[in-house]
Design a protein around this motif. Structure first.
Motif, PDB file in Angstrom:
ATOM      1  N   ARG A   1      11.773  -2.775  -2.800  1.00  0.00           N
ATOM      2  CA  ARG A   1      10.611  -3.449  -3.387  1.00  0.00           C
ATOM      3  C   ARG A   1      10.957  -4.903  -3.727  1.00  0.00           C
ATOM      4  O   ARG A   1      12.115  -5.225  -4.002  1.00  0.00           O
ATOM      5  CB  ARG A   1      10.152  -2.725  -4.651  1.00  0.00           C
ATOM      6  CG  ARG A   1       9.768  -1.272  -4.439  1.00  0.00           C
ATOM      7  CD  ARG A   1       8.470  -1.117  -3.696  1.00  0.00           C
ATOM      8  NE  ARG A   1       8.158   0.300  -3.477  1.00  0.00           N
ATOM      9  CZ  ARG A   1       6.996   0.748  -3.025  1.00  0.00           C
ATOM     10  NH1 ARG A   1       6.025  -0.112  -2.740  1.00  0.00           N
ATOM     11  NH2 ARG A   1       6.792   2.038  -2.839  1.00  0.00           N
ATOM     12  N   VAL A   2       9.933  -5.745  -3.746  1.00  0.00           N
ATOM     13  CA  VAL A   2      10.129  -7.148  -4.103  1.00  0.00           C
ATOM     14  C   VAL A   2       9.130  -7.543  -5.194  1.00  0.00           C
ATOM     15  O   VAL A   2       8.101  -6.898  -5.368  1.00  0.00           O
ATOM     16  CB  VAL A   2       9.958  -8.078  -2.877  1.00  0.00           C
ATOM     17  CG1 VAL A   2      11.080  -7.866  -1.884  1.00  0.00           C
ATOM     18  CG2 VAL A   2       8.617  -7.852  -2.187  1.00  0.00           C
ATOM     19  N   ASP A   3       9.462  -8.612  -5.909  1.00  0.00           N
ATOM     20  CA  ASP A   3       8.652  -9.132  -7.002  1.00  0.00           C
ATOM     21  C   ASP A   3       8.760  -8.237  -8.237  1.00  0.00           C
ATOM     22  O   ASP A   3       9.415  -7.204  -8.219  1.00  0.00           O
ATOM     23  CB  ASP A   3       7.183  -9.314  -6.589  1.00  0.00           C
ATOM     24  CG  ASP A   3       7.039 -10.263  -5.408  1.00  0.00           C
ATOM     25  OD1 ASP A   3       7.847 -11.212  -5.324  1.00  0.00           O
ATOM     26  OD2 ASP A   3       6.142 -10.060  -4.572  1.00  0.00           O
TER      27      ASP A   3
ATOM     28  N   GLU B   1      16.903   4.575   0.001  1.00  0.00           N
ATOM     29  CA  GLU B   1      16.689   5.694   0.920  1.00  0.00           C
ATOM     30  C   GLU B   1      15.277   6.249   0.787  1.00  0.00           C
ATOM     31  O   GLU B   1      14.632   6.586   1.794  1.00  0.00           O
ATOM     32  CB  GLU B   1      17.709   6.791   0.634  1.00  0.00           C
ATOM     33  CG  GLU B   1      17.641   7.955   1.624  1.00  0.00           C
ATOM     34  CD  GLU B   1      18.713   8.998   1.372  1.00  0.00           C
ATOM     35  OE1 GLU B   1      18.713  10.017   2.078  1.00  0.00           O
ATOM     36  OE2 GLU B   1      19.544   8.779   0.464  1.00  0.00           O
ATOM     37  N   MET B   2      14.779   6.329  -0.435  1.00  0.00           N
ATOM     38  CA  MET B   2      13.417   6.791  -0.653  1.00  0.00           C
ATOM     39  C   MET B   2      12.417   5.845  -0.001  1.00  0.00           C
ATOM     40  O   MET B   2      11.436   6.272   0.602  1.00  0.00           O
ATOM     41  CB  MET B   2      13.130   6.903  -2.157  1.00  0.00           C
ATOM     42  CG  MET B   2      13.876   8.031  -2.854  1.00  0.00           C
ATOM     43  SD  MET B   2      13.775   7.934  -4.663  1.00  0.00           S
ATOM     44  CE  MET B   2      12.007   8.159  -4.907  1.00  0.00           C
ATOM     45  N   CYS B   3      12.681   4.537  -0.122  1.00  0.00           N
ATOM     46  CA  CYS B   3      11.799   3.539   0.485  1.00  0.00           C
ATOM     47  C   CYS B   3      11.755   3.694   2.005  1.00  0.00           C
ATOM     48  O   CYS B   3      10.685   3.616   2.624  1.00  0.00           O
ATOM     49  CB  CYS B   3      12.263   2.128   0.127  1.00  0.00           C
ATOM     50  SG  CYS B   3      11.932   1.634  -1.578  1.00  0.00           S
TER      51      CYS B   3
ATOM     52  N   GLY C   1       0.784  -1.227   0.000  1.00  0.00           N
ATOM     53  CA  GLY C   1       0.000   0.000   0.000  1.00  0.00           C
ATOM     54  C   GLY C   1       0.813   1.273   0.000  1.00  0.00           C
ATOM     55  O   GLY C   1       0.249   2.363   0.067  1.00  0.00           O
ATOM     56  N   ILE C   2       2.150   1.162  -0.083  1.00  0.00           N
ATOM     57  CA  ILE C   2       2.993   2.352  -0.169  1.00  0.00           C
ATOM     58  C   ILE C   2       3.240   2.645  -1.649  1.00  0.00           C
ATOM     59  O   ILE C   2       3.822   1.817  -2.345  1.00  0.00           O
ATOM     60  CB  ILE C   2       4.323   2.151   0.573  1.00  0.00           C
ATOM     61  CG1 ILE C   2       4.063   1.874   2.065  1.00  0.00           C
ATOM     62  CG2 ILE C   2       5.218   3.371   0.404  1.00  0.00           C
ATOM     63  CD1 ILE C   2       5.317   1.639   2.877  1.00  0.00           C
ATOM     64  N   PRO C   3       2.789   3.804  -2.151  1.00  0.00           N
ATOM     65  CA  PRO C   3       2.914   4.112  -3.588  1.00  0.00           C
ATOM     66  C   PRO C   3       4.359   4.023  -4.066  1.00  0.00           C
ATOM     67  O   PRO C   3       5.293   4.416  -3.364  1.00  0.00           O
ATOM     68  CB  PRO C   3       2.385   5.553  -3.683  1.00  0.00           C
ATOM     69  CG  PRO C   3       1.463   5.688  -2.516  1.00  0.00           C
ATOM     70  CD  PRO C   3       2.084   4.873  -1.420  1.00  0.00           C
ATOM     71  N   GLU C   4       4.517   3.488  -5.272  1.00  0.00           N
ATOM     72  CA  GLU C   4       5.850   3.299  -5.865  1.00  0.00           C
ATOM     73  C   GLU C   4       6.055   4.248  -7.035  1.00  0.00           C
ATOM     74  O   GLU C   4       5.117   4.530  -7.791  1.00  0.00           O
ATOM     75  CB  GLU C   4       5.994   1.850  -6.339  1.00  0.00           C
ATOM     76  CG  GLU C   4       7.339   1.525  -6.947  1.00  0.00           C
ATOM     77  CD  GLU C   4       7.474   0.063  -7.348  1.00  0.00           C
ATOM     78  OE1 GLU C   4       8.570  -0.325  -7.798  1.00  0.00           O
ATOM     79  OE2 GLU C   4       6.487  -0.679  -7.213  1.00  0.00           O
ATOM     80  N   VAL C   5       7.274   4.732  -7.194  1.00  0.00           N
ATOM     81  CA  VAL C   5       7.618   5.578  -8.333  1.00  0.00           C
ATOM     82  C   VAL C   5       8.805   4.950  -9.070  1.00  0.00           C
ATOM     83  O   VAL C   5       9.491   4.077  -8.537  1.00  0.00           O
ATOM     84  CB  VAL C   5       7.990   7.015  -7.887  1.00  0.00           C
ATOM     85  CG1 VAL C   5       6.805   7.696  -7.220  1.00  0.00           C
ATOM     86  CG2 VAL C   5       9.195   7.000  -6.955  1.00  0.00           C
ATOM     87  N   ASP C   6       9.046   5.412 -10.295  1.00  0.00           N
ATOM     88  CA  ASP C   6      10.169   4.915 -11.076  1.00  0.00           C
ATOM     89  C   ASP C   6      11.493   5.316 -10.425  1.00  0.00           C
ATOM     90  O   ASP C   6      11.604   6.373  -9.798  1.00  0.00           O
ATOM     91  CB  ASP C   6      10.114   5.465 -12.502  1.00  0.00           C
ATOM     92  CG  ASP C   6       8.935   4.900 -13.287  1.00  0.00           C
ATOM     93  OD1 ASP C   6       8.476   3.792 -12.938  1.00  0.00           O
ATOM     94  OD2 ASP C   6       8.472   5.580 -14.213  1.00  0.00           O
ATOM     95  N   LYS C   7      12.500   4.462 -10.588  1.00  0.00           N
ATOM     96  CA  LYS C   7      13.847   4.709 -10.091  1.00  0.00           C
ATOM     97  C   LYS C   7      13.859   5.008  -8.588  1.00  0.00           C
ATOM     98  O   LYS C   7      14.572   5.887  -8.109  1.00  0.00           O
ATOM     99  CB  LYS C   7      14.497   5.866 -10.871  1.00  0.00           C
ATOM    100  CG  LYS C   7      14.641   5.572 -12.355  1.00  0.00           C
ATOM    101  CD  LYS C   7      15.308   6.723 -13.084  1.00  0.00           C
ATOM    102  CE  LYS C   7      15.443   6.416 -14.579  1.00  0.00           C
ATOM    103  NZ  LYS C   7      16.082   7.528 -15.334  1.00  0.00           N
ATOM    104  N   GLU C   8      13.073   4.250  -7.872  1.00  0.00           N
ATOM    105  CA  GLU C   8      12.966   4.426  -6.422  1.00  0.00           C
ATOM    106  C   GLU C   8      14.202   3.839  -5.742  1.00  0.00           C
ATOM    107  O   GLU C   8      14.586   2.698  -5.997  1.00  0.00           O
ATOM    108  CB  GLU C   8      11.707   3.708  -5.927  1.00  0.00           C
ATOM    109  CG  GLU C   8      11.211   4.129  -4.579  1.00  0.00           C
ATOM    110  CD  GLU C   8       9.873   3.478  -4.279  1.00  0.00           C
ATOM    111  OE1 GLU C   8       8.888   4.202  -4.102  1.00  0.00           O
ATOM    112  OE2 GLU C   8       9.812   2.225  -4.244  1.00  0.00           O
TER     113      GLU C   8
END
Length: 205
Positions: free
Chosen positions: A106-108, A78-80, A68-75
């Motif tokens: 991120r996984v998967d 540290e951003m996570c 449920g935590i929004p993901e962005v490109d090139k994350e």
């Protein structure tokens, strides 16, 4: 010149480092003991598989998976970490500091218009457990894709299969309930209302 806060922060970092070192040493002793036992007393294949799975699960005890935590490109990692800290503050009401997180990523495989699960590894089990126990505050909350927000134990593939089977048994009415506790044990409440830990799918039959 270092302030009193800087000194206190450094002391806390050192304490966490020593705690982690001690934990790693205990794990190594445990693994070495199990290997010695296996060398002197050969175990049946199933027992060996169970031991390996238990050790892998133990290595994940400081981790959680968050949906449920929004993901962005090139994350970045540290951003996570900062996104997760914000998630804890806004959604769980926990004041967690970035220093409490060892790493996050991120996984998967990412699918279009979705955000992947975030795997978070904590410096201490205590902070991990604070977040795990606060997950009930997410009840009824949903993400940007209208999926439930979830804080999940980081189960091994084998344990995930066992829990999935237990959850299916619950939906089919064969057992009363199924859940994962703070120590990553798979718990079930049977039809006779007794509660027990299960370590294999066979225990559901």
């Amino acid at each position: 010149m270092a302030t009193a806060r800087d000194v206190q922060s450094l002391r806390q970092d050192l304490e966490r480092m020593f705690q982690r070192q001690g934990e790693l040493e205990r794990r190594m002793e445990s693994v070495e003991g199990k290997i010695q036992n296996m060398e002197t007393t050969p175990l049946p294949p199933k027992a060996v598989s169970n031991s390996i799975n238990a050790l892998e699960q133990y290595s994940r005890r400081n981790s959680l998976r968050i949906r449920g935590i929004p993901e962005v490109d090139k994350e970045t990692g540290e951003m996570c970490i900062h996104k997760f800290v914000t998630f804890c503050r806004v959604k769980l009401g926990l004041d967690l500091q970035p220093q409490c997180i060892d790493r996050a990523h991120r996984v998967d495989t990412r699918k279009e218009n979705t955000s992947r699960l975030m795997l978070v590894n904590f410096v201490s089990w205590q902070d991990r457990n604070r977040v795990f126990r606060a997950r009930s505050k997410l009840k009824g909350k949903r993400d940007e894709h209208d999926r439930p927000l979830l804080v999940l134990a980081d189960l091994t593939r084998e344990n995930m299969a066992i829990f999935s089977a237990a959850f299916t048994a619950k939906k089919n009415g064969r057992i009363k309930d199924a859940w994962v506790d703070a120590n990553c044990r798979i718990m079930v409440t049977l039809a006779d209302k007794t509660t027990k830990t299960i370590d294999s799918v066979d225990e559901l039959t």
